[in-house]
Design a protein around this motif. Structure first.
Motif, short mmCIF file in Angstrom:
data_model
loop_
_atom_site.label_atom_id
_atom_site.label_comp_id
_atom_site.label_asym_id
_atom_site.label_seq_id
_atom_site.Cartn_x
_atom_site.Cartn_y
_atom_site.Cartn_z
N UNK A 26 0.80 -1.21 0.00
CA UNK A 26 0.00 0.00 0.00
C UNK A 26 0.84 1.26 0.00
N UNK A 27 2.06 1.18 0.51
CA UNK A 27 2.92 2.36 0.59
C UNK A 27 3.41 2.75 -0.81
N UNK A 28 3.39 4.01 -1.09
CA UNK A 28 3.81 4.50 -2.41
C UNK A 28 5.31 4.26 -2.59
N UNK A 29 5.66 3.61 -3.69
CA UNK A 29 7.06 3.40 -4.06
C UNK A 29 7.27 4.03 -5.44
N UNK A 30 8.51 4.43 -5.71
CA UNK A 30 8.82 5.04 -6.99
C UNK A 30 9.55 4.05 -7.88
N UNK A 31 9.33 4.20 -9.16
CA UNK A 31 9.83 3.23 -10.13
C UNK A 31 11.15 3.65 -10.76
N UNK A 32 12.00 2.68 -10.97
CA UNK A 32 13.13 2.85 -11.89
C UNK A 32 12.69 2.26 -13.22
N UNK A 33 12.44 3.12 -14.19
CA UNK A 33 11.87 2.66 -15.46
C UNK A 33 12.88 1.93 -16.33
N UNK A 34 14.18 2.11 -16.05
CA UNK A 34 15.22 1.44 -16.84
C UNK A 34 15.95 0.44 -15.96
N UNK A 35 16.87 -0.31 -16.54
CA UNK A 35 17.61 -1.28 -15.74
C UNK A 35 18.58 -0.57 -14.82
N UNK A 36 18.79 -1.14 -13.64
CA UNK A 36 19.77 -0.59 -12.71
C UNK A 36 21.20 -0.91 -13.14
N UNK A 37 21.36 -1.91 -13.97
CA UNK A 37 22.69 -2.36 -14.35
C UNK A 37 23.41 -1.35 -15.24
N UNK A 38 24.71 -1.31 -15.10
CA UNK A 38 25.54 -0.50 -15.98
C UNK A 38 25.74 -1.31 -17.26
N UNK A 39 24.72 -1.25 -18.13
CA UNK A 39 24.66 -2.16 -19.27
C UNK A 39 24.49 -1.46 -20.60
#
Length: 584
Positions: free
Chosen positions: A172-185
């Motif tokens: 239920x708690x609002x979380x924010x999205x990482x729309x791209x990969x976290x990897x250094x790729x």
């Protein structure tokens, strides 16, 4: 309550929490992804396939501090007190603390250090914004004439916290999205979804290359990117480098099909991103001692390490670079002097203007400008340029914006804990008195002014607190940001199954060749620049410290010559699949 919820209940929770609805079951391939990483980052970690994947929540190293525990940003309620005081508005903090019309002294590093930081940030994190704007009671701002007005602010898109074992409170708690990969790729080059990846590849599909601008080339016939409004000269370099390597592979390994050429080239480009960042960039930012303390030598892939980008890193720590953004974008000639035909520009005249590259001399004048200009060395009393606090251009917003106010409000939107909480997280002493703060900031006036505005040290926003700390020796950040950046970079390399130094990713000979790469060599191979410093991040006043491109080591692609049978490398779609249900 059972640990796992039925899918119908998860969908209801997503709807109630205003999370993105882009969640669907997926499968995890068993064999193919052992050779090449997926475009979305999915299944990099086989035990936790969502770790580091695109369109997943930014991770929290400390619990969120929403005013209602679920979604209201800090400062939402005007009457709410924090440690007995109301939070100052972001614009008040910006105007009284962060703005400067003067520039800091010249740094020993070139402006390329700033450009690379911004570029690599776009490779590992991007938080999309919602379509509706909001005005916050404590975020009511005042324009430069003193009249009361509001700056538009778009909240970050909410993302569902969906993983096995998640509970209702977190969902239920609002979380924010990482729309791209976290990897250094190199997802900034190749995209982070199959659709985006497909749009960036040569439509002929015969040579493993990336798409180029079909209308314009530079005077030497080098291609430009297709027209979009945000790509920089660095993106152009990487597109050219990919196509250069792909062309070599096409002739060297004639039995490789276009998919193999593309994937092998992409693998190299990703590795070069990692090497330039971790070997040449990060130590200059956090200092050699912090690099040793928080990162140290590579010890192999660790499947228990979550590589996902943290909320505090994306929202605060890695935004230290905003204080190094220049007022002027320099454009230089072959002697690294002001270009006689294409003069330097105010920053706000260059944003979202890719046509200038094609129409005004190509990428070379701008590249020479970032190499041949010293970075701005900011300090606690000279922080953000008025180019980004008064004249920042933002797409879809008709008025000029204030980057400092946006950063502060973004941290509150994401419910990031305050400066003192993060100092404690990093094992640093909490700030309790003005004397404590003056010791950290090393500028008595700035420390006093900040405490006068915030009233209580626990109320200080983490981005501001980290920004004003005195630099560590040999670093461009203070102890808090060195800690947060160091911990994130450690996670990015240890938790990446395809990190370039991990066992089985490259052969020993290939790793030896990759270790020879440099940003300077990349520039030499893909532009008309003939002389350059060995390290493009170090500022040198031309011609002192510049060498001919012939003197800069280059990678020998013979290490990738393949004598295997053609059939072994062509089976890219025939692979065994294990059905692992997850949500992406």
């Amino acid at each position: 309550m059972p640990e796992l919820l039925p899918w119908e209940d998860v969908e209801l929770i997503a709807e109630l929490s205003e999370c993105s609805s882009a969640t669907h079951p997926a499968i995890c391939p068993c064999d193919h992804l052992d050779k090449y990483r997926s475009i979305s980052g999915f299944c990099n970690n086989r035990q936790n396939p969502l770790w580091g994947a695109a369109n997943t929540p930014l991770v929290r190293w400390l619990p969120a501090e929403y005013e209602d525990g679920e979604r209201e940003p800090k400062g939402w309620n005007q009457g709410r007190l924090h440690n007995g005081f109301q939070l100052p508005s972001p614009h008040e903090v910006s105007k009284k603390i962060l703005r400067t019309s003067s520039m800091g002294k010249e740094d020993v590093y070139s402006h390329m250090l700033v450009e690379w930081g911004q570029y690599i940030d776009h490779d590992i994190s991007f938080t999309p914004q919602s379509s509706g704007s909001a005005a916050f009671q404590t975020g009511v701002d005042y324009d430069i004439t003193g009249g009361k007005s509001c700056l538009p602010f778009f909240r970050s898109v909410a993302a569902c916290f969906l993983s096995f074992g998640s509970d209702i409170e977190k969902s239920l708690q609002r979380q924010q999205m990482n729309a791209i990969t976290s990897f250094m790729d190199a997802s900034v080059v190749y995209g982070h979804t199959p659709k985006m990846e497909s749009s960036l590849r040569d439509p002929s599909g015969l040579n493993g290359k990336l798409v180029v601008n079909c209308k314009f080339k530079d005077h030497k016939g080098r291609p430009y990117l297709p027209f979009v409004n945000k790509h920089s000269v660095l993106h152009t370099l990487w597109m050219r480098e990919h196509n250069r390597i792909a062309e070599v592979f096409k002739h060297m390994n004639g039995h490789w099909n276009s998919e193999t050429i593309y994937q092998e080239t992409r693998k190299i480009i990703g590795a070069v991103h990692q090497i330039i960042t971790m070997r040449d960039h990060v130590p200059k930012i956090i200092g050699s001692k912090s690099f040793e303390d928080y990162i140290g030598p590579y010890r192999g892939y660790d499947p228990t390490t979550d590589p996902s980008v943290s909320n505090v890193f994306a929202t605060a720590a890695f935004r230290f670079g905003h204080a190094t953004i220049p007022q002027i974008v320099r454009r230089m000639n072959e002697s690294f002097q002001e270009h006689e035909h294409f003069p330097s520009l105010r920053l706000h005249h260059t944003l979202f203007s890719p046509w200038r590259i094609v129409k005004e001399g190509g990428i070379e004048p701008t590249l020479r400008g970032v190499i041949g200009t010293a970075a701005k060395a900011f300090s606690a009393n000279m922080l953000l340029s008025d180019e980004v606090t008064e004249r920042l251009v933002v797409l879809n917003t008709p008025q000029h914006m204030d980057l400092a106010s946006l950063n502060l409000q973004r941290g509150r939107d994401h419910a990031i804990p305050g400066y003192n909480e993060w100092r404690e997280f990093c094992g640093l002493k909490r700030i309790k008195t003005l004397d404590d703060f003056q010791e950290v900031v090393k500028d008595c006036k700035v420390a006093k002014k900040i405490l006068e505005i915030y009233k209580h040290p626990d109320n200080i926003d983490v981005w501001l607190g980290g920004l004003v700390e005195k630099f560590l020796p040999g670093a461009r950040v203070g102890p808090l940001f060195a800690c947060l950046i160091g911990k994130q970079m450690k996670a990015l390399c240890d938790g990446d199954r395809f990190w370039w130094e991990a066992d089985g990713v490259f052969t020993q000979q290939q790793r030896a060749e990759l270790s020879r790469v440099s940003l300077s060599r990349l520039i030499c191979d893909n532009s008309d620049i003939k002389q350059i410093p060995l390290d493009s991040f170090i500022f040198r006043k031309y011609p002192s410290g510049f060498v001919s491109c012939d003197q800069i080591p280059s990678i020998n692609l013979e290490a990738w010559r393949d004598e295997n049978s053609p059939g072994e490398l062509k089976k890219l779609s025939a692979f065994k699949v294990c059905f692992f249900t997850a949500f992406i």
